[in-house]
Design an enzyme around this catalytic site. Structure first.
Site, mmCIF file in Angstrom:
data_model
loop_
_atom_site.group_PDB
_atom_site.id
_atom_site.type_symbol
_atom_site.label_atom_id
_atom_site.label_comp_id
_atom_site.label_asym_id
_atom_site.label_seq_id
_atom_site.Cartn_x
_atom_site.Cartn_y
_atom_site.Cartn_z
ATOM 1 N N ASP A 32 60.600 -17.252 3.737
ATOM 2 C CA ASP A 32 60.535 -18.081 2.520
ATOM 3 C C ASP A 32 59.093 -18.365 2.106
ATOM 4 O O ASP A 32 58.853 -19.106 1.158
ATOM 5 C CB ASP A 32 61.322 -19.392 2.705
ATOM 6 C CG ASP A 32 60.654 -20.347 3.684
ATOM 7 O OD1 ASP A 32 59.658 -19.963 4.339
ATOM 8 O OD2 ASP A 32 61.134 -21.498 3.803
ATOM 9 N N TYR A 152 60.751 -30.593 17.997
ATOM 10 C CA TYR A 152 60.601 -29.126 17.944
ATOM 11 C C TYR A 152 61.086 -28.492 19.248
ATOM 12 O O TYR A 152 61.832 -27.505 19.243
ATOM 13 C CB TYR A 152 59.130 -28.785 17.696
ATOM 14 C CG TYR A 152 58.760 -27.335 17.887
ATOM 15 C CD1 TYR A 152 59.091 -26.372 16.942
ATOM 16 C CD2 TYR A 152 58.058 -26.925 19.028
ATOM 17 C CE1 TYR A 152 58.730 -25.039 17.122
ATOM 18 C CE2 TYR A 152 57.690 -25.598 19.210
ATOM 19 C CZ TYR A 152 58.032 -24.654 18.255
ATOM 20 O OH TYR A 152 57.678 -23.343 18.441
ATOM 21 N N VAL A 195 44.331 -23.785 18.156
ATOM 22 C CA VAL A 195 43.017 -24.256 18.593
ATOM 23 C C VAL A 195 41.977 -23.129 18.585
ATOM 24 O O VAL A 195 40.824 -23.331 18.171
ATOM 25 C CB VAL A 195 43.093 -24.974 19.971
ATOM 26 C CG1 VAL A 195 43.645 -24.063 21.046
ATOM 27 C CG2 VAL A 195 41.742 -25.490 20.406
HETATM 28 N N1 LIG Z 1 52.182 -19.394 17.680
HETATM 29 C C1 LIG Z 1 52.568 -19.820 18.869
HETATM 30 O O1 LIG Z 1 51.734 -20.107 19.742
HETATM 31 C C2 LIG Z 1 54.036 -19.958 19.206
HETATM 32 C C3 LIG Z 1 54.385 -20.436 20.478
HETATM 33 C C4 LIG Z 1 55.733 -20.544 20.810
HETATM 34 C C5 LIG Z 1 56.703 -20.162 19.902
HETATM 35 N N2 LIG Z 1 56.338 -19.716 18.662
HETATM 36 C C6 LIG Z 1 57.396 -19.339 17.730
HETATM 37 O O2 LIG Z 1 57.101 -18.049 17.221
HETATM 38 C C7 LIG Z 1 57.591 -17.947 15.880
HETATM 39 C C8 LIG Z 1 56.488 -17.489 14.956
HETATM 40 O O3 LIG Z 1 55.431 -18.446 14.993
HETATM 41 P P1 LIG Z 1 54.053 -18.229 14.227
HETATM 42 O O4 LIG Z 1 52.988 -18.821 15.068
HETATM 43 O O5 LIG Z 1 53.936 -16.818 13.784
HETATM 44 O O6 LIG Z 1 54.266 -19.223 13.000
HETATM 45 P P2 LIG Z 1 54.175 -18.966 11.425
HETATM 46 O O7 LIG Z 1 54.304 -20.312 10.785
HETATM 47 O O8 LIG Z 1 52.972 -18.149 11.100
HETATM 48 O O9 LIG Z 1 55.468 -18.095 11.162
HETATM 49 C C9 LIG Z 1 56.728 -18.647 10.833
HETATM 50 C C10 LIG Z 1 57.236 -17.909 9.618
HETATM 51 O O10 LIG Z 1 58.540 -18.404 9.307
HETATM 52 C C11 LIG Z 1 58.623 -18.594 7.909
HETATM 53 N N3 LIG Z 1 59.636 -19.622 7.672
HETATM 54 C C12 LIG Z 1 59.567 -20.940 7.990
HETATM 55 N N4 LIG Z 1 60.686 -21.566 7.609
HETATM 56 C C13 LIG Z 1 61.496 -20.619 7.060
HETATM 57 C C14 LIG Z 1 62.788 -20.644 6.476
HETATM 58 N N5 LIG Z 1 63.496 -21.788 6.391
HETATM 59 N N6 LIG Z 1 63.303 -19.503 6.000
HETATM 60 C C15 LIG Z 1 62.603 -18.336 6.066
HETATM 61 N N7 LIG Z 1 61.370 -18.255 6.596
HETATM 62 C C16 LIG Z 1 60.822 -19.386 7.089
HETATM 63 C C17 LIG Z 1 57.230 -19.020 7.478
HETATM 64 O O11 LIG Z 1 56.966 -18.813 6.089
HETATM 65 C C18 LIG Z 1 56.370 -18.142 8.377
HETATM 66 O O12 LIG Z 1 56.094 -16.893 7.747
HETATM 67 C C19 LIG Z 1 58.160 -19.328 15.535
HETATM 68 O O13 LIG Z 1 59.548 -19.289 15.761
HETATM 69 C C20 LIG Z 1 57.489 -20.248 16.524
HETATM 70 O O14 LIG Z 1 58.275 -21.377 16.781
HETATM 71 C C21 LIG Z 1 55.026 -19.597 18.290
#
Ligand SMILES: NC(=O)c1ccc[n+]([C@@H]2O[C@H](COP(=O)([O-])OP(=O)(O)OC[C@H]3O[C@@H](n4cnc5c(N)ncnc54)[C@H](O)[C@@H]3O)[C@@H](O)[C@H]2O)c1
Length: 314
Positions: A32, A152, A195
């Site tokens: 989205d 979360y 970070v």
């Molecule tokens: N980055 C980290 O260190 C980390 C650690 C543990 C888990 N995660 C998980 O990995 C996944 C990706 O994380 P990221 O760091 O790339 O974050 P990010 O915010 O860059 O990616 C999340 C994506 O989901 C999309 N999104 C959010 N809500 C939505 C919805 N309702 N419908 C459709 N799309 C939606 C956002 O636009 C974004 O592109 C997530 O599920 C996050 O919880 C990330």
């Protein structure tokens, strides 16, 4: 293979999309664009002009249209990364967090069921799943008690429970990857998990880096390409599996800053401010199970990963 990647315009999701396309798979992105951006898909779109099969669908995973889309596109594997991924937002807006991470995940599972996908690979959170561990408990493995301390963490754990239940009830196969603190190019420096992105931007700009509390809090920093490799492996290996994806090495924020300053060539001192309430003290994830079942290991050294981050910032 045809893959559907939710959150495919995000930091990790877009890196996964690049890798899937490079391996010759057809990819549907559902996003989205709430925190992700089309800019993250720039190289994927270039690949698409050169023959790679990519479709981008701007859609909220909570919308029932997701089910119709999945039936129409008929993916073999659904990589579910779309999420409300900010712990602080989850504390401020727990209902919104649950709407995206619980109801949204349920909608993704319904979509997977409707299109008879062979598997869902889910981005779980190893940083919040196990709560605060004592230093001597590190690195924690998957048998560690699950005690999330934020909305979360609870919503992500609920996703795991739904996955296990769908496997029993509907024979929908899954792998859940409990990710450490993922870092790398494209990470949003405004997100709370970033970070390294924040420090890198500040070091490059000559601005001071802020460390909250004594800086002895530890995290498991894992490079995004390594994480994406785990997702790709999980698409074809592992069954009903939850696996930690981390290095197993706790790195304190002080150590991280020192390494970053050295790699960048800065002798600036960090700025210490009072600790943020509710912040996790210690985290590091034992990656042994991922090695056993996925043949996965983290291979990028922190120095190499940090160099890639600095290079990616203009
Ligand atoms: N980055 C980290 O260190 C980390 C650690 C543990 C888990 N995660 C998980 O990995 C996944 C990706 O994380 P990221 O760091 O790339 O974050 P990010 O915010 O860059 O990616 C999340 C994506 O989901 C999309 N999104 C959010 N809500 C939505 C919805 N309702 N419908 C459709 N799309 C939606 C956002 O636009 C974004 O592109 C997530 O599920 C996050 O919880 C990330």
């Amino acid at each position: 293979m045809r893959a559907l990647v939710t959150g495919g315009a995000g930091f990790i999701g877009s890196t996964l999309v690049d890798r899937l396309l490079a391996e010759g798979h057809a990819v549907d992105v559902v996003d989205d664009l709430s925190t992700g951006s089309l800019a993250n898909l720039a190289s994927a779109r270039i690949a698409a002009t050169q023959g790679a099969e990519l479709s981008v669908h701007q859609l909220d995973i909570r919308h029932p249209e997701l089910v119709e889309l999945a039936v129409r596109r008929s993916p073999d594997v659904i990589y579910h990364l779309a999420a409300q991924a900010d712990v602080r937002v989850s504390v401020a807006r727990p209902v919104f967090d649950a709407e995206v991470n619980v109801i949204g995940t349920l909608q993704v599972l319904e979509a997977a069921r409707a299109c008879s996908a062979s598997k869902v690979v889910f981005a779980a959170s190893g940083g919040t799943l196990y709560g605060d561990a004592d230093l001597e408990e590190l690195p924690v493995d998957e048998r560690h008690e699950r005690r999330p301390l934020s909305p979360y963490g609870v919503s992500k754990l609920t996703g795991l429970n739904y996955l296990a239940m769908y496997r029993e009830l509907h024979q929908l196969e899954y792998v859940a990857l409990a990710l450490g603190n993922v870092y790398g190019p494209r990470q949003d420096p405004h997100g709370e998990a970033g970070v390294i992105a924040i420090f890198a931007g500040n070091l490059k700009a000559g601005a001071p880096c802020t460390i909250y509390g004594d800086g002895c809090q530890t995290r498991d920093f894992v490079f995004v390409d390594d994480v994406v490799d785990a997702f790709v492996r999980a698409g074809s290996r592992g069954s009903g599996l939850i696996a930690n994806i981390g290095t197993g090495v706790p790195v304190s924020v002080n150590e991280l800053y020192a390494t970053m300053a050295r790699v960048y060539g800065s002798d600036a001192a960090p700025r210490h401010v009072p600790a943020r309430p509710g912040e996790l003290r210690n985290n590091a994830l034992d990656p042994g199970r991922a090695s056993l079942y996925l043949g996965w290991q983290p291979w990028t050294s922190m120095e190499d990963g940090l160099r890639a981050v600095f290079t990616s910032i203009s």
